[in-house]
Write an enzyme that holds these catalytic residues in place. Structure first.
Site: not given
Ligand code: UD1
Ligand code: CA
Length: 487
Positions: A40, A451
């Site tokens: 995003r 100067a």
């Molecule tokens: C996640 C939660 C959601 C919560 C929200 C809060 C899940 C499925 N959903 O959604 O319930 O309300 O956080 O902010 O967990 N990441 C990894 N490996 C991956 C995918 C993600 O390390 O394969 C890390 C991302 O870099 C990030 C964190 O996990 O730092 C959260 O991932 P993100 O995709 O931002 O989850 P949200 O959609 O925000």
């Molecule tokens: Ca997040």
């Protein structure tokens, strides 16, 4: 030291009966999920390296984590641009686990199994949510331990819960959680729930890794969701609870550029407020950019649109006027920085006056009470006490003593196209305007340079140096030229 009566003194390092040793405490690891790309943000830079308050998102989270556990018990799970993230965070001394393919937050914990399965409890943080505080993590862990839970999640009530996972409690007043449902899979009724999942958790290590293989990719993103562990553990008759924070601001994540701007603003304002509490006047604080590690002593004044960055330290009674950008500088007491100065990695002594429009490049060491004025640029110089260079001057690779007057338009010619050379000007020298000093060159104490001189040879102490052509006069020449033009 006075000896207290009755009790024998306790030697340093000696075990005190009844007190808990570190071996009595459960072993706790902190895992930080930081492998995602951050689609995003539409960026080449991985999400967790995007900065708020002058530091990458992930660094904020690591700083909170190492207040809870030793760096050797903190693990960042990295994947997208892993090497870049690892290098940026290397100085923190934490561990890294590679999640080569990012198949969801649940998958992130699966790949960390070897690193984490030896711990009693695993705290899970999100690398993109930098406002979390050690106090909140600690309260979450306390609640988790009190509740003897397999999984404890941090929840928060948000006025606008859109985009977050929703917490489905067993009953309105129950600590127990039935499941977490992601926005994309939520029914209309579930979308009306304001209690959201923050993405911070505590797990009982053996229950996490005893059940994590129960996760599936049966969801709109075809990913392993860590949130589904709530349902998986419930079905295994384990205890899943939620602890709601009263500071919902702490759970905000930087998923979009707009969210990053909101978090940055929040942190900057908190920093400005702290400085004001400590006795610093800041006009229009919302226009100032002040990094977290900057310090300013009381009775200093920061005018609108000032940036104080990195490890800058400013003494007491200073005034930093508008549009100055100061990075990694050390500034003494009662210094005046006039508008529009740019300075980095430099030192300024007490009572100096700088600007307007002065550029101090790295390695400038400006003495007490010195003056540097309009359009003066310095680099790698030492300028002595009370010395002045007030107008249109370049001073580079120079050692200048005390009480020196550097006239307008003076230039140290420090570069011969291949190498840099040094200019030395001893105390109380007078450098006339428009002088060029061709380095290496040495001007002795108390000397006087006329100067517009081009100084190529050393000038001895107390001498006068003239390095320019004698003026030629041709009487009536201009009038004659004009007459020729008319005819
Ligand atoms: C996640 C939660 C959601 C919560 C929200 C809060 C899940 C499925 N959903 O959604 O319930 O309300 O956080 O902010 O967990 N990441 C990894 N490996 C991956 C995918 C993600 O390390 O394969 C890390 C991302 O870099 C990030 C964190 O996990 O730092 C959260 O991932 P993100 O995709 O931002 O989850 P949200 O959609 O925000
Ligand atoms: Ca997040």
């Amino acid at each position: 030291m006075k000896k207290s009566k009755g009790r024998p003194a306790i030697a340093e390092g000696q075990k005190i009966a009844g007190a808990k040793t570190r071996f009595d405490r459960p072993r706790v690891a902190v895992a930080i999920m930081a492998a995602g790309k951050g689609t995003r943000l539409k960026s080449q830079i991985p999400k967790v390296l995007h900065e708020v308050a002058g530091k990458p998102l992930l660094e904020h989270v690591i700083r909170a984590a190492v207040r809870i556990a030793a760096p050797t018990d903190v693990y960042a799970i990295i994947g997208y641009e892993a090497e870049r993230v690892r290098q940026a965070m290397q100085p923190t001394g934490i561990n890294f686990v590679l999640q080569a393919d990012q198949r969801g937050t649940g998958h992130a914990l699966m790949v960390a199994r070897d690193a984490l399965s030896g711990y009693d409890h695993v705290i899970v943080l999100s690398g993109d949510a930098p406002l979390i505080t050690p106090e909140t993590i600690s309260s979450l862990l306390d609640f988790h331990l009190d509740q003897h839970a397999s999984m404890t999640l941090l929840s928060a009530d948000l006025a606008n819960p859109t985009g977050y996972g929703r917490v489905l409690r067993k009953g309105a007043s129950s600590a127990e959680v039935q499941a977490i449902v992601e926005e994309k899979s939520a029914s209309l009724a579930q979308k009306k729930i304001h209690e959201i999942n923050s993405g911070f958790y505590c797990f009982l290590g053996k229950d996490l890794y005893g059940n994590i293989d129960g996760l599936s990719t049966d969801n709109p993103h075809s990913e392993y969701y860590l949130t589904d562990m709530a349902g998986v553990l419930r079905r295994a008759r384990k205890r899943v609870v939620a602890w709601k924070t009263s500071n919902p601001g702490e759970v905000l994540g930087g998923n979009t550029r707009a969210e990053l701007a909101d978090i940055d603003h929040f942190l900057r304002m908190a920093k400005a407020r702290q400085l004001m509490t400590d006795g610093v006047t800041i006009y229009y604080p919302a226009t100032c950019v002040i990094d977290a590690d900057v310090s300013v002593a009381p009775d200093s004044v920061v005018e609108p649109y000032v940036q104080l960055l990195g490890t800058t330290r400013i003494g007491a009674g200073c005034r930093v006027r508008s549009y100055s950008v100061i990075r990694d500088c050390e500034i003494g007491d009662n210094v005046i920085i006039r508008p529009g100065c740019v300075m980095s990695e430099s030192r300024i002594g007490a009572r100096a006056e700088i600007g307007p429009y002065t550029h101090l490049r790295p390695g400038s060491d400006i003495g007490e009470g010195a003056h540097l004025g309009n359009f003066v640029e310095t680099k790698k110089i030492k300028l002595g006490k009370g010395s002045k260079a007030n107008h249109l001057t370049y001073l580079g690779d120079a050692e200048i003593g005390a009480g020196v007057n550097v006239g307008a338009g003076t230039i140290t010619c420090n570069y011969d196209g291949a190498h840099k050379h040094k200019t030395v000007i001893e105390d109380e020298v007078f450098v006339g305007s428009d002088t060029t000093l061709v380095a290496p060159v040495h001007v002795g104490k108390g000397a006087y340079i006329a100067a517009a001189s081009c100084i190529t040879d050393d000038v001895p102490r107390d001498a006068l140096a003239l390095g320019r052509a004698r003026q030629v006069l041709k009487e009536g020449w201009a009038a004659q030229k004009r007459a020729e033009k008319k005819s």
